[in-house]
Design a protein around this motif. Sequence first.
Motif, PDB file in Angstrom:
ATOM      1  N   ALA A 146       0.834  -1.215   0.000  1.00 40.59           N
ATOM      2  CA  ALA A 146       0.000   0.000   0.000  1.00 40.59           C
ATOM      3  C   ALA A 146       0.865   1.260   0.000  1.00 40.59           C
ATOM      4  O   ALA A 146       0.469   2.295  -0.523  1.00 40.59           O
ATOM      5  N   ASN A 147       2.049   1.144   0.582  1.00 35.66           N
ATOM      6  CA  ASN A 147       2.944   2.305   0.631  1.00 35.66           C
ATOM      7  C   ASN A 147       4.012   2.290  -0.464  1.00 35.66           C
ATOM      8  O   ASN A 147       5.004   3.000  -0.378  1.00 35.66           O
ATOM      9  N   ARG A 148       3.808   1.447  -1.456  1.00 34.51           N
ATOM     10  CA  ARG A 148       4.630   1.413  -2.671  1.00 34.51           C
ATOM     11  C   ARG A 148       6.076   0.952  -2.472  1.00 34.51           C
ATOM     12  O   ARG A 148       6.974   1.341  -3.218  1.00 34.51           O
ATOM     13  N   CYS A 149       6.271   0.122  -1.447  1.00 32.05           N
ATOM     14  CA  CYS A 149       7.569  -0.553  -1.330  1.00 32.05           C
ATOM     15  C   CYS A 149       7.587  -1.621  -2.429  1.00 32.05           C
ATOM     16  O   CYS A 149       6.589  -2.273  -2.679  1.00 32.05           O
ATOM     17  N   GLU A 150       8.729  -1.782  -3.107  1.00 34.41           N
ATOM     18  CA  GLU A 150       8.728  -2.680  -4.270  1.00 34.41           C
ATOM     19  C   GLU A 150       9.061  -4.128  -3.968  1.00 34.41           C
ATOM     20  O   GLU A 150       8.619  -5.034  -4.650  1.00 34.41           O
ATOM     21  N   GLN A 151       9.910  -4.327  -2.962  1.00 34.82           N
ATOM     22  CA  GLN A 151      10.460  -5.666  -2.759  1.00 34.82           C
ATOM     23  C   GLN A 151      10.402  -6.070  -1.293  1.00 34.82           C
ATOM     24  O   GLN A 151      10.467  -5.213  -0.404  1.00 34.82           O
ATOM     25  N   ILE A 152      10.309  -7.370  -1.060  1.00 36.17           N
ATOM     26  CA  ILE A 152      10.281  -7.886   0.314  1.00 36.17           C
ATOM     27  C   ILE A 152      11.160  -9.127   0.477  1.00 36.17           C
ATOM     28  O   ILE A 152      11.435  -9.847  -0.490  1.00 36.17           O
ATOM     29  N   GLN A 153      11.550  -9.325   1.712  1.00 38.53           N
ATOM     30  CA  GLN A 153      12.358 -10.492   2.084  1.00 38.53           C
ATOM     31  C   GLN A 153      11.943 -10.841   3.505  1.00 38.53           C
ATOM     32  O   GLN A 153      11.835  -9.957   4.352  1.00 38.53           O
ATOM     33  N   GLY A 154      11.689 -12.105   3.775  1.00 38.59           N
ATOM     34  CA  GLY A 154      11.324 -12.466   5.145  1.00 38.59           C
ATOM     35  C   GLY A 154      10.680 -13.831   5.234  1.00 38.59           C
ATOM     36  O   GLY A 154      10.424 -14.474   4.216  1.00 38.59           O
ATOM     37  N   TYR A 155      10.431 -14.245   6.466  1.00 37.54           N
ATOM     38  CA  TYR A 155       9.891 -15.581   6.720  1.00 37.54           C
ATOM     39  C   TYR A 155       8.531 -15.788   6.058  1.00 37.54           C
ATOM     40  O   TYR A 155       8.141 -16.924   5.803  1.00 37.54           O
ATOM     41  N   LEU A 156       7.790 -14.698   5.790  1.00 37.05           N
ATOM     42  CA  LEU A 156       6.489 -14.838   5.120  1.00 37.05           C
ATOM     43  C   LEU A 156       6.664 -15.633   3.830  1.00 37.05           C
ATOM     44  O   LEU A 156       5.828 -16.470   3.491  1.00 37.05           O
ATOM     45  N   ILE A 157       7.746 -15.375   3.117  1.00 32.76           N
ATOM     46  CA  ILE A 157       7.994 -16.088   1.865  1.00 32.76           C
ATOM     47  C   ILE A 157       8.895 -17.283   2.080  1.00 32.76           C
ATOM     48  O   ILE A 157       8.574 -18.388   1.673  1.00 32.76           O
ATOM     49  N   SER A 158      10.004 -17.069   2.728  1.00 32.85           N
ATOM     50  CA  SER A 158      10.898 -18.197   2.989  1.00 32.85           C
ATOM     51  C   SER A 158      11.991 -17.826   3.983  1.00 32.85           C
ATOM     52  O   SER A 158      12.474 -16.698   3.995  1.00 32.85           O
ATOM     53  N   LYS A 159      12.370 -18.800   4.781  1.00 34.15           N
ATOM     54  CA  LYS A 159      13.545 -18.648   5.630  1.00 34.15           C
ATOM     55  C   LYS A 159      14.792 -18.870   4.774  1.00 34.15           C
ATOM     56  O   LYS A 159      14.694 -19.434   3.684  1.00 34.15           O
ATOM     57  N   PRO A 160      15.946 -18.462   5.270  1.00 35.44           N
ATOM     58  CA  PRO A 160      17.177 -18.801   4.558  1.00 35.44           C
ATOM     59  C   PRO A 160      17.327 -20.326   4.497  1.00 35.44           C
ATOM     60  O   PRO A 160      16.940 -21.013   5.439  1.00 35.44           O
ATOM     61  N   MET A 161      17.846 -20.854   3.384  1.00 32.36           N
ATOM     62  CA  MET A 161      17.968 -22.311   3.243  1.00 32.36           C
ATOM     63  C   MET A 161      19.322 -22.706   2.646  1.00 32.36           C
ATOM     64  O   MET A 161      19.962 -21.901   1.973  1.00 32.36           O
ATOM     65  N   PRO A 162      19.715 -23.951   2.872  1.00 29.07           N
ATOM     66  CA  PRO A 162      20.987 -24.413   2.326  1.00 29.07           C
ATOM     67  C   PRO A 162      20.972 -24.397   0.795  1.00 29.07           C
ATOM     68  O   PRO A 162      19.901 -24.382   0.189  1.00 29.07           O
ATOM     69  N   ALA A 163      22.157 -24.442   0.193  1.00 27.12           N
ATOM     70  CA  ALA A 163      22.293 -24.292  -1.260  1.00 27.12           C
ATOM     71  C   ALA A 163      21.390 -25.231  -2.060  1.00 27.12           C
ATOM     72  O   ALA A 163      20.683 -24.790  -2.972  1.00 27.12           O
ATOM     73  N   ALA A 164      21.396 -26.513  -1.702  1.00 23.98           N
ATOM     74  CA  ALA A 164      20.651 -27.495  -2.500  1.00 23.98           C
ATOM     75  C   ALA A 164      19.161 -27.158  -2.503  1.00 23.98           C
ATOM     76  O   ALA A 164      18.493 -27.215  -3.542  1.00 23.98           O
ATOM     77  N   GLN A 165      18.669 -26.762  -1.327  1.00 20.84           N
ATOM     78  CA  GLN A 165      17.255 -26.406  -1.202  1.00 20.84           C
ATOM     79  C   GLN A 165      16.946 -25.113  -1.967  1.00 20.84           C
ATOM     80  O   GLN A 165      15.879 -24.986  -2.574  1.00 20.84           O
ATOM     81  N   ALA A 166      17.900 -24.176  -1.940  1.00 24.48           N
ATOM     82  CA  ALA A 166      17.710 -22.917  -2.677  1.00 24.48           C
ATOM     83  C   ALA A 166      17.612 -23.203  -4.179  1.00 24.48           C
ATOM     84  O   ALA A 166      16.809 -22.592  -4.890  1.00 24.48           O
ATOM     85  N   VAL A 167      18.403 -24.152  -4.649  1.00 20.12           N
ATOM     86  CA  VAL A 167      18.363 -24.516  -6.065  1.00 20.12           C
ATOM     87  C   VAL A 167      17.009 -25.141  -6.422  1.00 20.12           C
ATOM     88  O   VAL A 167      16.385 -24.769  -7.420  1.00 20.12           O
TER      89      VAL A 167
END
Length: 282
Positions: free
Chosen positions: A250-271
């Motif tokens: 609503a406030n026009r922020c373009e990008q997000i990062q966080g647990y809502l989408i995904s936690k950090p994961m090991p390389a194989a899982q990221a692939v």
Amino acid sequence: RAIDNGGNQALVYSADMSNREQAWVAMEAALRQAFEQDQFQMYYQPQFDVTGNQLIGMEALIRWQQADGQFISPAEFIPVAEQTGMIVNMGQWILKVACEQAAHLYQSGLRDFVMAVNISARQFQHPKFLETVARIIDESQIDPAYIELEITESTIMQNIEHCIEILQQLKSLGLALAVDDFGTGYSSLSYLKRFPIDKLKIDQSFVRNLGSDKSDLAIVRAIIDLAHNLDLAVIAEGVETEQQRAMLEANRCEQIQGYLISKPMPAAQAVSFVNEKLKRVV
Ligand code: C2E
Ligand code: MG
Ligand code: MG
Ligand code: MG
């Protein structure tokens, strides 16, 4: 007093060292050993456009898993690595692994993304920093446009003129630049316009209470507006709830990062995560 550090090294403590200093000496020895024993690993956390539909990047985050399986937080050991100078070697390893991972994702068909890599103050200020970055990028054969260096607001506000020069040279190498933890340092706004940066990362401390704290909302809005007025992209970190996401949109922020989408994961899982996304697009 010599204390056995559970193995090879006997550490010498002097009587006038504070408990905190002793803990650091022990941590430093443990870090060196962990490096030798390959206990460090890179994890990757996806970054999305604010609707959550499009993957736009990943942030590389270091993890230290001790022999007993326990994870030690980077918030705990990065400051020690900084103080002792170990961050310089560790940082080279981090950049190399992240660039290789980016090259791998590129080869699996991913485009229009960045691999974001955290750079600590001491690493950034090292006289050989530029040279090292150029070499690692070259060796990993990744187009530097796919690599985004995250430098914290407090780092860039130290020794401003020198910093602008380094940032300009990084830009001329073709890298993308983001200011991490924005809002927590002491940015002089008049300097900000002189930094050749691409993106502001809104610190998660402002995102956390977005739904309940009016001043946090005001700060987040101010950062988004500032970014837009300076022609910078803006990403919010630590987005955990749909409510936070919706308020950012609503406030026009373009990008997000966080647990809502995904936690950090090991390389194989990221692939696999990326491959799933790519399949859905096709
Ligand atoms: P940062 O660069 O601001 O990274 C964001 C931190 O927020 C990461 O913590 C990430 O795991 C965490 N995070 C992401 N989404 C959420 C969320 O929705 N909720 C919450 N509560 N947390 C979230 P992490 O990995 O523990 O790293 C902490 C800090 O340690 C980083 O902050 C960065 O300053 C430093 N760090 C981590 N990895 C590296 C590295 O490879 N190099 C350097 N120099 N510093 C690193
Ligand atoms: Mg970061
Ligand atoms: Mg941050
Ligand atoms: Mg942070």
